[in-house]
Design an enzyme around this catalytic site. Sequence first.
Site, mmCIF file in Angstrom:
data_model
loop_
_atom_site.group_PDB
_atom_site.id
_atom_site.type_symbol
_atom_site.label_atom_id
_atom_site.label_comp_id
_atom_site.label_asym_id
_atom_site.label_seq_id
_atom_site.Cartn_x
_atom_site.Cartn_y
_atom_site.Cartn_z
ATOM 1 N N ARG A 242 -2.489 6.854 20.613
ATOM 2 C CA ARG A 242 -2.829 5.646 19.841
ATOM 3 C C ARG A 242 -4.194 5.107 20.286
ATOM 4 O O ARG A 242 -4.986 4.653 19.474
ATOM 5 C CB ARG A 242 -1.748 4.556 20.027
ATOM 6 N N THR B 22 -6.049 0.907 13.120
ATOM 7 C CA THR B 22 -5.772 1.440 11.776
ATOM 8 C C THR B 22 -7.012 1.371 10.884
ATOM 9 O O THR B 22 -7.317 2.310 10.158
ATOM 10 C CB THR B 22 -4.611 0.635 11.134
ATOM 11 N N ARG C 93 -10.796 7.355 14.755
ATOM 12 C CA ARG C 93 -10.916 6.630 13.481
ATOM 13 C C ARG C 93 -12.299 5.990 13.327
ATOM 14 O O ARG C 93 -12.820 5.886 12.212
ATOM 15 C CB ARG C 93 -9.794 5.592 13.377
ATOM 16 N N GLU D 104 9.589 12.001 14.115
ATOM 17 C CA GLU D 104 8.489 12.573 13.325
ATOM 18 C C GLU D 104 8.257 14.050 13.654
ATOM 19 O O GLU D 104 7.928 14.837 12.770
ATOM 20 C CB GLU D 104 7.209 11.748 13.545
ATOM 21 N N ASN E 185 -8.073 6.971 6.947
ATOM 22 C CA ASN E 185 -8.470 6.786 8.352
ATOM 23 C C ASN E 185 -8.283 8.041 9.209
ATOM 24 O O ASN E 185 -8.135 7.964 10.428
ATOM 25 C CB ASN E 185 -7.759 5.570 8.954
ATOM 26 N N PHE F 28 0.808 -1.227 0.000
ATOM 27 C CA PHE F 28 0.000 0.000 0.000
ATOM 28 C C PHE F 28 0.845 1.283 0.000
ATOM 29 O O PHE F 28 0.300 2.384 0.023
ATOM 30 C CB PHE F 28 -0.965 0.007 1.200
HETATM 31 N N1 UDP Z 1 -2.571 1.611 5.379
HETATM 32 C C1 UDP Z 1 -3.261 1.221 4.238
HETATM 33 N N2 UDP Z 1 -3.523 -0.099 4.065
HETATM 34 C C2 UDP Z 1 -3.164 -1.052 4.963
HETATM 35 C C3 UDP Z 1 -2.479 -0.646 6.115
HETATM 36 C C4 UDP Z 1 -2.197 0.687 6.297
HETATM 37 O O1 UDP Z 1 -3.593 2.062 3.408
HETATM 38 O O2 UDP Z 1 -3.452 -2.232 4.753
HETATM 39 C C5 UDP Z 1 -2.267 3.039 5.575
HETATM 40 C C6 UDP Z 1 -3.159 3.678 6.631
HETATM 41 O O3 UDP Z 1 -3.481 4.996 6.220
HETATM 42 C C7 UDP Z 1 -2.262 3.729 7.845
HETATM 43 C C8 UDP Z 1 -0.894 3.964 7.214
HETATM 44 O O4 UDP Z 1 -0.939 3.203 6.028
HETATM 45 O O5 UDP Z 1 -2.657 4.742 8.739
HETATM 46 C C9 UDP Z 1 0.277 3.532 8.054
HETATM 47 O O6 UDP Z 1 0.121 2.196 8.421
HETATM 48 P P1 UDP Z 1 0.404 1.703 9.892
HETATM 49 O O7 UDP Z 1 0.427 0.219 9.886
HETATM 50 O O8 UDP Z 1 1.621 2.404 10.412
HETATM 51 O O9 UDP Z 1 -0.899 2.164 10.686
HETATM 52 P P2 UDP Z 1 -1.105 3.301 11.773
HETATM 53 O O10 UDP Z 1 0.165 3.414 12.566
HETATM 54 O O11 UDP Z 1 -1.426 4.560 11.027
HETATM 55 O O12 UDP Z 1 -2.266 2.824 12.602
HETATM 56 MG MG MG Z 2 2.160 3.650 11.984
#
Ligand code: UDP
Ligand code: MG
Length: 184
Positions: free
Chosen positions: A88, A94, A105, A129, A115, A60
């Site tokens: 978090r 996510t 979310r 960051e 999200n 992705f």
């Molecule tokens: N994402 C996506 N598809 C997936 C997993 C993640 O588009 O299957 C995107 C989503 O916007 C997510 C970002 O990639 O917020 C970063 O992924 P991460 O696993 O770090 O999730 P987060 O830390 O944002 O919960």
């Molecule tokens: Mg992340």
Amino acid sequence: MSNIEQTLSIIKPDAVERNLQEEIKKKFIENGFIIKKEKKIQISKAEAEEFYKVHETKPFYEELCNYLSSGPIVVMIIEKVNAVLENRKLMGATDPLKAEDGTIRKIYGISIDKNSVHGSDSVDNAKIEIEFFFKSWEQFFAKLLDKVYFLQSKFFSRGFWVCLFLKFEFFFVLLFYQSQINYF
Ligand code: UDP
Ligand code: MG
């Protein structure tokens, strides 16, 4: 012992597009976060690629970088005790479909990719960051400029001239008489 931390939060393009930034910021404040700094910006795809570099091998990745650079975002430094973990929790999973009720979310997220919010996942990553979006040298010059503006406003204020007059009263009075003498 209190463990006040700072973490990075991003209100992503889908939420900014729907004008949800104020509502989402309110959620942070209601949950005890202090918004220390914030700015609304749009990043380039190259910047998004750098920011999400940890995900570069994921399927992705490309879409994610296109998306994050597709419109304005609001980046914030937020502060609270255990801010990284607390943020978090407040963000939720996510995938909005799997996020708990009441989380950002769950309430605002459209899909796993759209999200609505990003949050750093560890204290170390939060530092990286934050530095990514709020460079310490920029902060240094911003503070310096603030001081210059502050001094400048003091310098040109009426209070400054009154103080100066009171301190050098004699000098001013002397100057005045001197000018009168020369004049006549
Ligand atoms: N994402 C996506 N598809 C997936 C997993 C993640 O588009 O299957 C995107 C989503 O916007 C997510 C970002 O990639 O917020 C970063 O992924 P991460 O696993 O770090 O999730 P987060 O830390 O944002 O919960
Ligand atoms: Mg992340």
